[in-house]
Design a protein around this motif. Structure first.
Motif, PDB file in Angstrom:
ATOM      1  N   SER A 358       0.912  -1.334  -0.061  1.00  0.00           N
ATOM      2  CA  SER A 358      -0.034  -0.039  -0.068  1.00  0.00           C
ATOM      3  C   SER A 358       0.814   1.224   0.075  1.00  0.00           C
ATOM      4  O   SER A 358       1.741   1.280   0.792  1.00  0.00           O
ATOM      5  CB  SER A 358      -0.827   0.136   1.434  1.00  0.00           C
ATOM      6  OG  SER A 358      -1.747  -1.230   1.020  1.00  0.00           O
ATOM      7  N   GLY A 359       0.331   2.133  -0.943  1.00  0.00           N
ATOM      8  CA  GLY A 359       1.231   3.564  -0.893  1.00  0.00           C
ATOM      9  C   GLY A 359       2.622   3.405  -1.217  1.00  0.00           C
ATOM     10  O   GLY A 359       3.290   4.453  -0.859  1.00  0.00           O
ATOM     11  N   SER A 361       4.217   3.730  -3.834  1.00  0.00           N
ATOM     12  CA  SER A 361       4.550   4.824  -4.908  1.00  0.00           C
ATOM     13  C   SER A 361       5.287   6.054  -4.127  1.00  0.00           C
ATOM     14  O   SER A 361       5.970   6.953  -4.580  1.00  0.00           O
ATOM     15  CB  SER A 361       3.293   5.285  -5.859  1.00  0.00           C
ATOM     16  OG  SER A 361       2.486   5.786  -5.269  1.00  0.00           O
ATOM     17  N   ARG A 362       4.699   6.225  -3.090  1.00  0.00           N
ATOM     18  CA  ARG A 362       5.282   7.416  -2.042  1.00  0.00           C
ATOM     19  C   ARG A 362       6.416   7.083  -1.253  1.00  0.00           C
ATOM     20  O   ARG A 362       7.161   7.965  -0.928  1.00  0.00           O
ATOM     21  CB  ARG A 362       3.924   7.895  -1.181  1.00  0.00           C
ATOM     22  CG  ARG A 362       3.260   8.731  -2.104  1.00  0.00           C
ATOM     23  CD  ARG A 362       1.781   9.007  -1.324  1.00  0.00           C
ATOM     24  NE  ARG A 362       0.863   7.963  -1.593  1.00  0.00           N
ATOM     25  CZ  ARG A 362      -0.154   7.903  -1.123  1.00  0.00           C
ATOM     26  NH1 ARG A 362      -0.725   9.020  -0.134  1.00  0.00           N
ATOM     27  NH2 ARG A 362      -1.358   7.244  -1.115  1.00  0.00           N
ATOM     28  N   THR A 363       6.610   5.852  -0.920  1.00  0.00           N
ATOM     29  CA  THR A 363       7.658   5.565   0.127  1.00  0.00           C
ATOM     30  C   THR A 363       8.954   4.999  -0.731  1.00  0.00           C
ATOM     31  O   THR A 363      10.037   4.867  -0.292  1.00  0.00           O
ATOM     32  CB  THR A 363       6.912   4.273   1.013  1.00  0.00           C
ATOM     33  OG1 THR A 363       6.628   3.358   0.243  1.00  0.00           O
ATOM     34  CG2 THR A 363       6.109   4.972   1.795  1.00  0.00           C
ATOM     35  N   TYR A 428      -0.259   2.688  -5.785  1.00  0.00           N
ATOM     36  CA  TYR A 428      -0.413   4.066  -6.222  1.00  0.00           C
ATOM     37  C   TYR A 428      -1.711   4.924  -5.618  1.00  0.00           C
ATOM     38  O   TYR A 428      -1.479   6.059  -5.765  1.00  0.00           O
ATOM     39  CB  TYR A 428      -0.504   4.056  -7.842  1.00  0.00           C
ATOM     40  CG  TYR A 428       1.026   4.322  -8.533  1.00  0.00           C
ATOM     41  CD1 TYR A 428       1.571   4.943  -8.678  1.00  0.00           C
ATOM     42  CD2 TYR A 428       1.400   2.871  -8.775  1.00  0.00           C
ATOM     43  CE1 TYR A 428       2.940   5.114  -9.202  1.00  0.00           C
ATOM     44  CE2 TYR A 428       2.570   2.502  -9.329  1.00  0.00           C
ATOM     45  CZ  TYR A 428       3.437   3.843  -9.606  1.00  0.00           C
ATOM     46  OH  TYR A 428       4.629   3.782  -9.950  1.00  0.00           O
ATOM     47  N   PHE A 429      -2.539   4.481  -5.330  1.00  0.00           N
ATOM     48  CA  PHE A 429      -3.664   4.963  -4.795  1.00  0.00           C
ATOM     49  C   PHE A 429      -4.083   4.906  -3.163  1.00  0.00           C
ATOM     50  O   PHE A 429      -4.997   5.307  -2.804  1.00  0.00           O
ATOM     51  CB  PHE A 429      -5.007   4.569  -5.655  1.00  0.00           C
ATOM     52  CG  PHE A 429      -4.816   5.065  -6.949  1.00  0.00           C
ATOM     53  CD1 PHE A 429      -4.788   6.240  -7.502  1.00  0.00           C
ATOM     54  CD2 PHE A 429      -4.458   3.962  -8.121  1.00  0.00           C
ATOM     55  CE1 PHE A 429      -4.769   6.952  -8.722  1.00  0.00           C
ATOM     56  CE2 PHE A 429      -4.306   4.641  -9.317  1.00  0.00           C
ATOM     57  CZ  PHE A 429      -4.232   5.792  -9.687  1.00  0.00           C
ATOM     58  N   ASP A 430      -3.590   3.804  -2.659  1.00  0.00           N
ATOM     59  CA  ASP A 430      -3.907   3.278  -1.063  1.00  0.00           C
ATOM     60  C   ASP A 430      -3.035   4.298  -0.272  1.00  0.00           C
ATOM     61  O   ASP A 430      -1.902   4.844  -0.776  1.00  0.00           O
ATOM     62  CB  ASP A 430      -3.781   1.783  -0.748  1.00  0.00           C
ATOM     63  CG  ASP A 430      -5.070   1.044  -1.338  1.00  0.00           C
ATOM     64  OD1 ASP A 430      -5.814   1.793  -2.305  1.00  0.00           O
ATOM     65  OD2 ASP A 430      -5.001  -0.152  -1.177  1.00  0.00           O
ATOM     66  N   GLU A 431      -3.409   4.470   0.959  1.00  0.00           N
ATOM     67  CA  GLU A 431      -2.629   5.222   2.030  1.00  0.00           C
ATOM     68  C   GLU A 431      -1.246   4.301   2.239  1.00  0.00           C
ATOM     69  O   GLU A 431      -1.462   2.905   2.266  1.00  0.00           O
ATOM     70  CB  GLU A 431      -3.400   5.375   3.293  1.00  0.00           C
ATOM     71  CG  GLU A 431      -4.460   6.408   3.052  1.00  0.00           C
ATOM     72  CD  GLU A 431      -3.939   7.798   2.678  1.00  0.00           C
ATOM     73  OE1 GLU A 431      -2.944   8.070   3.073  1.00  0.00           O
ATOM     74  OE2 GLU A 431      -4.348   8.420   1.798  1.00  0.00           O
ATOM     75  N   PRO A 432      -0.443   4.624   2.590  1.00  0.00           N
ATOM     76  CA  PRO A 432       0.871   4.146   2.667  1.00  0.00           C
ATOM     77  C   PRO A 432       0.900   3.229   3.945  1.00  0.00           C
ATOM     78  O   PRO A 432       0.408   3.659   4.985  1.00  0.00           O
ATOM     79  CB  PRO A 432       2.021   5.350   2.848  1.00  0.00           C
ATOM     80  CG  PRO A 432       1.399   6.275   2.176  1.00  0.00           C
ATOM     81  CD  PRO A 432      -0.251   6.104   2.387  1.00  0.00           C
TER      82      PRO A 432
END
Length: 480
Positions: A358-359, A361-363, A428-432
């Motif tokens: 989850s998430g 793409s941000r981490t 890409y769309f779930d919370e990290p």
């Protein structure tokens, strides 16, 4: 005095056998501290053997009384197998150390399993085929249970062993029937006998041999071991299982059916169509509900086997070319995906749930981008390499008049796209979720990125050389 056989066609296998035994001695004398050394030396040995196979590519050569064949088809398959085994060894090292499994016999077992695979694709006799099959299988049984202090790993090894023994028994019974009704175990002589008119007993023997080979490629309905073994085995072992043995067994299936049993195409084609359909459908629908990434990839591999068998079902040179091209693409898609799975480490431990992505793409944007490329490629989204793999096998089936198989295959591919794209959506769309540990192995990051580049850029731009090599390899089987 009996003349010695010509050893030249089997030089790659001989070198790998000697290297395996030498590394076994190194590990025995130096102990567990030699794990990394043995792994790198094993990788070097595989690289040397790859060069020898590449240099040995040429006209067809028979040796050891006609039981061993070296040709372009075998060389193509061996190159894929050696690349898969070498990369698997390289990306396994940090994982083995983290899980306290860094023992030198791991690399030796991988090399011995690879030796069995090389013998498989060069088998020209039912006996030499069995020798390669068992050398590969016995090594794989051990590495499946390599994490000795884990119940799941021991269970995976036991399940694989019991069902593998069943598969070997089916093969031996089928081979005995084939021998009984043809009077020979040689592929060349079997083809001649079959061409003169098959008997019911011979066809029954072929069915048992096909059942055994279907088990080795984990095709439905002989797939039952795959999800449990993939989940229970150490992740580095699962990565190995998903690529090298699968390629070897599929290439062996192609050689056996197109070679000695080529004249029986009308008989075995309907069986291949059935297991192809069943594998595509089950692989597509069963993976939808999976929460463990390794179980998802297990059902994904069953589906991919079904897609590859579409090419074999056509029974044509174009179909075999499609199978080989598909396997070359499958190699990099799966190695890259498992490099990502091996990088899934949080809080100093390995994690396997899909929700752990989850998430991402941000981490960890690079890992998310690479994994997304592999998921899109497996789903068959153009212009990634996976699209062309499916295109080749479906076009071969259409040209062979297998329209229903092609249509159902495309529909199954659409269903499979759901669970591949679900992984992308989660990243890409779930919370990290909890961020993965930093400081992943540079080797794993390199394999991940390189595989993504190969799938997204290199293969789509170099389709002609790849298909030309696959065409030359496939033509070898149809020259007689």
């Amino acid at each position: 005095m009996t003349a010695l056989p010509d050893f030249a066609p089997a030089i790659p296998e001989i070198v790998l056998a000697v290297a395996s035994l030498a590394l076994l001695l190194v590990g025995a004398f130096k102990g567990d501290g030699s794990t990394r050394l043995v792994s790198w030396l094993g990788t070097a040995a595989l690289a040397v053997v790859l060069v020898l196979v590449w240099a040995n590519t040429g006209d067809k050569a028979l040796t050891f009384g006609g039981m061993f064949i070296a040709d372009r088809f075998a060389s193509f398959a061996k190159c894929l197998i050696l690349i898969a085994s070498g990369i698997t060894l390289v990306i396994s090292q940090d994982y083995l150390k983290l899980e306290r499994m860094d023992r030198p016999e791991y690399a030796v077992l991988v090399l011995l399993a690879t030796l069995g695979m090389l013998m498989l694709v060069s088998a020209n006799d039912l006996m030499s085929l069995y020798l390669g099959l068992e050398l590969m299988s016995l090594s794989l049984y051990v590495v499946a249970a390599f994490r000795r202090d884990a119940v799941k790993s021991s269970e995976a090894g036991l399940k694989y062993f019991v069902l593998g023994a069943l598969g070997s028994g089916l093969y031996l019974y089928g081979a005995s029937l084939v021998y009984g009704f043809t009077g020979t175990t040689s592929f060349t002589q079997i083809a001649t006998t079959v061409g003169n008119g098959p008997s019911i007993g011979l066809i029954a023997g072929l069915v048992f041999v096909m059942a055994s080979l279907a088990f080795k490629v984990s095709a439905v309905p002989f797939h039952m071991w795959t999800p449990d073994v993939y989940e229970g085995a150490p992740t580095s072992v699962t990565a190995f299982f998903a690529v090298a043995p699968k390629i070897a067994a599929l290439c062996l299936m192609v050689r056996v059916l197109v070679g000695p049993f080529g004249p029986l195409v009308d008989q075995w084609q309907q069986v291949v169509v059935f297991i192809s359909l069943a594998s595509m459908i089950l692989g597509s629908f069963a993976a939808v509900v999976q929460k463990n990434i390794k179980r998802l990839l297990a059902y994904s591999s069953i589906g991919h086997v079904g897609f590859a068998l579409v090419g074999l079902a056509s029974g044509t040179e174009e179909g075999v070319r499609g199978v080989l091209a598909y396997l070359a693409i499958y190699l990099f898609m799966n190695l890259g995906t498992f490099a990502c799975v091996l990088a899934m480490k949080a809080g100093g431990r390995m994690v396997e749930d899909i929700k752990d992505l989850s998430g991402l793409s941000r981490t960890n944007p690079l890992m998310a981008l690479c994994l997304a490329a592999f998921m899109f490629s497996m789903a068959g989204v153009p212009p990634l390499a996976g699209f062309f793999g499916k295109l080749y096998v479906f076009m071969a089936a259409v040209h062979a008049g297998l329209y229903a198989l092609s249509i159902i295959g495309v529909l199954a591919s659409v269903v499979a796209a759901y669970y591949y794209l679900r992984v992308v959506k989660i990243m890409y769309f779930d919370e990290p979720a909890e961020a993965f540990d930093r400081g992943q192995s540079g080797v794993i990051r390199f394999v991940m990125a390189a595989s993504a580049v190969i799938i997204a850029i290199v293969i789509p731009l170099a389709l002609q050389p790849m298909t030309h090599a696959a065409q030359a390899a496939a033509a070898t089987l149809f020259l007689g």
